[in-house]
Design a protein around this motif. Structure first.
Motif, PDB file in Angstrom:
ATOM      1  N   GLY A 133       0.789  -1.228   0.000  1.00 58.84           N
ATOM      2  CA  GLY A 133       0.000   0.000   0.000  1.00 58.84           C
ATOM      3  C   GLY A 133       0.816   1.270   0.000  1.00 58.84           C
ATOM      4  O   GLY A 133       0.281   2.364  -0.179  1.00 58.84           O
ATOM      5  N   ASN A 134       2.134   1.164   0.198  1.00 57.03           N
ATOM      6  CA  ASN A 134       2.998   2.355   0.266  1.00 57.03           C
ATOM      7  C   ASN A 134       3.504   2.725  -1.120  1.00 57.03           C
ATOM      8  O   ASN A 134       4.006   1.879  -1.862  1.00 57.03           O
ATOM      9  CB  ASN A 134       4.167   2.121   1.207  1.00 57.03           C
ATOM     10  CG  ASN A 134       4.981   0.897   0.848  1.00 57.03           C
ATOM     11  OD1 ASN A 134       4.449  -0.208   0.716  1.00 57.03           O
ATOM     12  ND2 ASN A 134       6.274   1.084   0.675  1.00 57.03           N
ATOM     13  N   PHE A 184       1.404  12.310   5.096  1.00 52.69           N
ATOM     14  CA  PHE A 184       0.992  11.563   3.904  1.00 52.69           C
ATOM     15  C   PHE A 184       0.361  10.202   4.199  1.00 52.69           C
ATOM     16  O   PHE A 184      -0.033   9.497   3.285  1.00 52.69           O
ATOM     17  CB  PHE A 184       2.162  11.364   2.925  1.00 52.69           C
ATOM     18  CG  PHE A 184       2.867  12.644   2.571  1.00 52.69           C
ATOM     19  CD1 PHE A 184       2.254  13.577   1.759  1.00 52.69           C
ATOM     20  CD2 PHE A 184       4.125  12.918   3.066  1.00 52.69           C
ATOM     21  CE1 PHE A 184       2.884  14.768   1.449  1.00 52.69           C
ATOM     22  CE2 PHE A 184       4.769  14.105   2.757  1.00 52.69           C
ATOM     23  CZ  PHE A 184       4.138  15.030   1.935  1.00 52.69           C
ATOM     24  N   ILE A 185       0.259   9.837   5.470  1.00 57.48           N
ATOM     25  CA  ILE A 185      -0.339   8.545   5.815  1.00 57.48           C
ATOM     26  C   ILE A 185      -1.655   8.767   6.537  1.00 57.48           C
ATOM     27  O   ILE A 185      -1.719   9.515   7.516  1.00 57.48           O
ATOM     28  CB  ILE A 185       0.613   7.700   6.685  1.00 57.48           C
ATOM     29  CG1 ILE A 185       1.826   7.268   5.863  1.00 57.48           C
ATOM     30  CG2 ILE A 185      -0.105   6.477   7.242  1.00 57.48           C
ATOM     31  CD1 ILE A 185       2.818   6.417   6.619  1.00 57.48           C
ATOM     32  N   ASP A 186      -2.698   8.100   6.031  1.00 56.07           N
ATOM     33  CA  ASP A 186      -4.012   8.187   6.659  1.00 56.07           C
ATOM     34  C   ASP A 186      -4.078   7.251   7.858  1.00 56.07           C
ATOM     35  O   ASP A 186      -4.406   7.658   8.972  1.00 56.07           O
ATOM     36  CB  ASP A 186      -5.086   7.834   5.636  1.00 56.07           C
ATOM     37  CG  ASP A 186      -6.487   8.142   6.136  1.00 56.07           C
ATOM     38  OD1 ASP A 186      -6.594   8.877   7.139  1.00 56.07           O
ATOM     39  OD2 ASP A 186      -7.466   7.649   5.544  1.00 56.07           O
ATOM     40  N   THR A 187      -3.752   5.986   7.629  1.00 55.21           N
ATOM     41  CA  THR A 187      -3.744   5.027   8.733  1.00 55.21           C
ATOM     42  C   THR A 187      -2.883   3.827   8.351  1.00 55.21           C
ATOM     43  O   THR A 187      -2.559   3.620   7.173  1.00 55.21           O
ATOM     44  CB  THR A 187      -5.167   4.548   9.078  1.00 55.21           C
ATOM     45  OG1 THR A 187      -5.142   3.737  10.256  1.00 55.21           O
ATOM     46  CG2 THR A 187      -5.768   3.740   7.942  1.00 55.21           C
ATOM     47  N   VAL A 188      -2.494   3.039   9.355  1.00 52.91           N
ATOM     48  CA  VAL A 188      -1.725   1.811   9.154  1.00 52.91           C
ATOM     49  C   VAL A 188      -2.469   0.671   9.830  1.00 52.91           C
ATOM     50  O   VAL A 188      -2.914   0.795  10.975  1.00 52.91           O
ATOM     51  CB  VAL A 188      -0.300   1.929   9.747  1.00 52.91           C
ATOM     52  CG1 VAL A 188       0.424   0.584   9.684  1.00 52.91           C
ATOM     53  CG2 VAL A 188       0.500   2.992   9.012  1.00 52.91           C
ATOM     54  N   LYS A 210       4.381 -13.988  11.694  1.00 55.50           N
ATOM     55  CA  LYS A 210       4.311 -13.292  10.406  1.00 55.50           C
ATOM     56  C   LYS A 210       3.213 -12.231  10.439  1.00 55.50           C
ATOM     57  O   LYS A 210       2.078 -12.507  10.821  1.00 55.50           O
ATOM     58  CB  LYS A 210       4.033 -14.288   9.273  1.00 55.50           C
ATOM     59  CG  LYS A 210       4.058 -13.660   7.886  1.00 55.50           C
ATOM     60  CD  LYS A 210       3.896 -14.729   6.801  1.00 55.50           C
ATOM     61  CE  LYS A 210       3.988 -14.122   5.413  1.00 55.50           C
ATOM     62  NZ  LYS A 210       3.870 -15.159   4.345  1.00 55.50           N
ATOM     63  N   VAL A 211       3.562 -10.992  10.037  1.00 52.15           N
ATOM     64  CA  VAL A 211       2.581  -9.910  10.009  1.00 52.15           C
ATOM     65  C   VAL A 211       2.554  -9.270   8.633  1.00 52.15           C
ATOM     66  O   VAL A 211       3.547  -9.266   7.903  1.00 52.15           O
ATOM     67  CB  VAL A 211       2.906  -8.821  11.073  1.00 52.15           C
ATOM     68  CG1 VAL A 211       2.806  -9.378  12.474  1.00 52.15           C
ATOM     69  CG2 VAL A 211       4.264  -8.201  10.823  1.00 52.15           C
ATOM     70  N   LYS A 212       1.380  -8.745   8.289  1.00 53.13           N
ATOM     71  CA  LYS A 212       1.240  -7.945   7.074  1.00 53.13           C
ATOM     72  C   LYS A 212       0.892  -6.525   7.492  1.00 53.13           C
ATOM     73  O   LYS A 212      -0.054  -6.304   8.257  1.00 53.13           O
ATOM     74  CB  LYS A 212       0.157  -8.491   6.154  1.00 53.13           C
ATOM     75  CG  LYS A 212      -0.103  -7.590   4.944  1.00 53.13           C
ATOM     76  CD  LYS A 212      -1.226  -8.117   4.059  1.00 53.13           C
ATOM     77  CE  LYS A 212      -0.737  -9.235   3.189  1.00 53.13           C
ATOM     78  NZ  LYS A 212      -1.742  -9.612   2.165  1.00 53.13           N
ATOM     79  N   ILE A 213       1.661  -5.566   7.011  1.00 52.40           N
ATOM     80  CA  ILE A 213       1.436  -4.156   7.314  1.00 52.40           C
ATOM     81  C   ILE A 213       0.808  -3.506   6.084  1.00 52.40           C
ATOM     82  O   ILE A 213       1.432  -3.473   5.010  1.00 52.40           O
ATOM     83  CB  ILE A 213       2.751  -3.458   7.686  1.00 52.40           C
ATOM     84  CG1 ILE A 213       3.341  -4.108   8.950  1.00 52.40           C
ATOM     85  CG2 ILE A 213       2.533  -1.967   7.912  1.00 52.40           C
ATOM     86  CD1 ILE A 213       4.769  -3.703   9.235  1.00 52.40           C
ATOM     87  N   VAL A 214      -0.401  -3.012   6.229  1.00 53.90           N
ATOM     88  CA  VAL A 214      -1.117  -2.373   5.125  1.00 53.90           C
ATOM     89  C   VAL A 214      -1.132  -0.871   5.379  1.00 53.90           C
ATOM     90  O   VAL A 214      -1.662  -0.403   6.390  1.00 53.90           O
ATOM     91  CB  VAL A 214      -2.544  -2.908   4.985  1.00 53.90           C
ATOM     92  CG1 VAL A 214      -3.240  -2.282   3.776  1.00 53.90           C
ATOM     93  CG2 VAL A 214      -2.535  -4.429   4.851  1.00 53.90           C
ATOM     94  N   VAL A 215      -0.532  -0.124   4.465  1.00 53.58           N
ATOM     95  CA  VAL A 215      -0.421   1.326   4.601  1.00 53.58           C
ATOM     96  C   VAL A 215      -1.484   1.996   3.731  1.00 53.58           C
ATOM     97  O   VAL A 215      -1.579   1.714   2.539  1.00 53.58           O
ATOM     98  CB  VAL A 215       0.979   1.815   4.180  1.00 53.58           C
ATOM     99  CG1 VAL A 215       1.095   3.329   4.356  1.00 53.58           C
ATOM    100  CG2 VAL A 215       2.055   1.094   4.981  1.00 53.58           C
TER     101      VAL A 215
END
Length: 283
Positions: free
Chosen positions: A46-47, A85-89, A98-103
């Motif tokens: 998402g980044n 510039f980031i709305d939310t994470v 294991k993690v997934k980071i959605v930007v």
């Protein structure tokens, strides 16, 4: 009396055993949380504005962040700090390790500029709108002593509705500068405006088409009569005043990459898909 003392001691021993069991369970749980939820694999998506390494630096900013359960709770259950510039994470737990980071970045389509007086301290090129610093930050005040007041450019970024959603001293060079806005000293959440009443609608359609077809131009100039001109390196493209931008931008997506090292003009003011060829007039 003796019997009561014995019963009291038995109760105390039972309580001590129960407390020991509870303490042991808590220690096991702590061990499981610390070891069983250690982060070993990370996916980031998402980044676009920030690089993957910049997002990773923001997320894993302390030792506790290496725990997947901690990350999940921090980013999904508690308010997040403001980052430019980031709305939310969002952090998704794919497995204990294991993690997934959605930007979710703010949908910026362009920017206008203004000048602010800034008192320097430490790193003069810093940006107070968030903890992360873009790789493209320009050191406008480099060489200036700490505590001095300097004029620095502020970039005001707008979204698909023309609303300013971000202000920063950091330049995002993947969106175009818009020249010709009539209002000065705009603030966050104000709407940009132009002398021509139809220009804003035309501009927003154009910037959305530029984003859709991945056409990166340096500047979009809105003239007083509402006509629009694009600047791509040393190439100027006149689009005219009509708002039929999709076909023109789709064609430009194929043409402009061929003109990277050339100078000239393209006039699309009266161009239509079925009317004529596109002519490049070289200087």
């Amino acid at each position: 009396m003796i019997r009561e003392e014995r019963q009291k001691k038995r109760r105390q021993r039972r309580i001590a055993k129960m407390l020991g069991v509870v303490a042991a369970i808590l220690l096991v749980l702590v061990f499981v949380v610390l070891i069983g939820f250690s982060v070993q694999s990370v996916e980031i998506e998402g980044n676009e504005i920030y690089s993957t390494s910049e997002i990773s630096s923001m997320i894993f900013d302390n030792a506790a962040a290496n725990n997947s359960l901690y990350l999940y709770i921090k980013y999904n259950l508690f308010p997040q700090e403001d980052v430019a510039f980031i709305d939310t994470v969002e952090v998704r737990l794919l497995s204990p390790h294991k993690v997934k980071i959605v930007v979710y970045e703010k949908g910026i389509l362009g920017y206008i500029t203004s000048e602010d007086e800034v008192t320097t301290s430490g790193d003069a090129s810093g940006d107070s709108s968030g903890d992360l610093q873009l790789d493209s930050v320009s050191a406008d005040a480099s060489g200036v002593a700490s505590g001095d007041a300097v004029q620095m450019l502020t970039y005001q970024y707008f979204d698909k509705d023309g609303i300013i959603v971000e202000e920063s001293h950091s330049l995002v060079d993947t969106v175009p500068q818009v020249i010709g806005a009539t209002e000065e000293n705009l603030e966050l959440y104000d709407t940009i405006s132009f002398s021509s009443k139809t220009a804003l609608k035309y501009l927003l359609e154009l910037t959305q088409d530029l984003d859709k077809y991945d056409v990166q131009v340096d500047a979009v100039t809105v003239k007083e009569d509402g006509s629009i001109t694009l600047t791509y390196r040393e190439v100027t493209v006149s689009l005219g005043k009509n708002s039929d931008t999709a076909e023109k931008v789709e064609r430009l997506a194929k043409i402009l990459p061929q003109l990277t090292d050339r100078s000239g003009t393209i006039d699309l003011s009266d161009w239509a898909e079925d009317s004529s060829d596109i002519i490049f007039q070289e200087y």
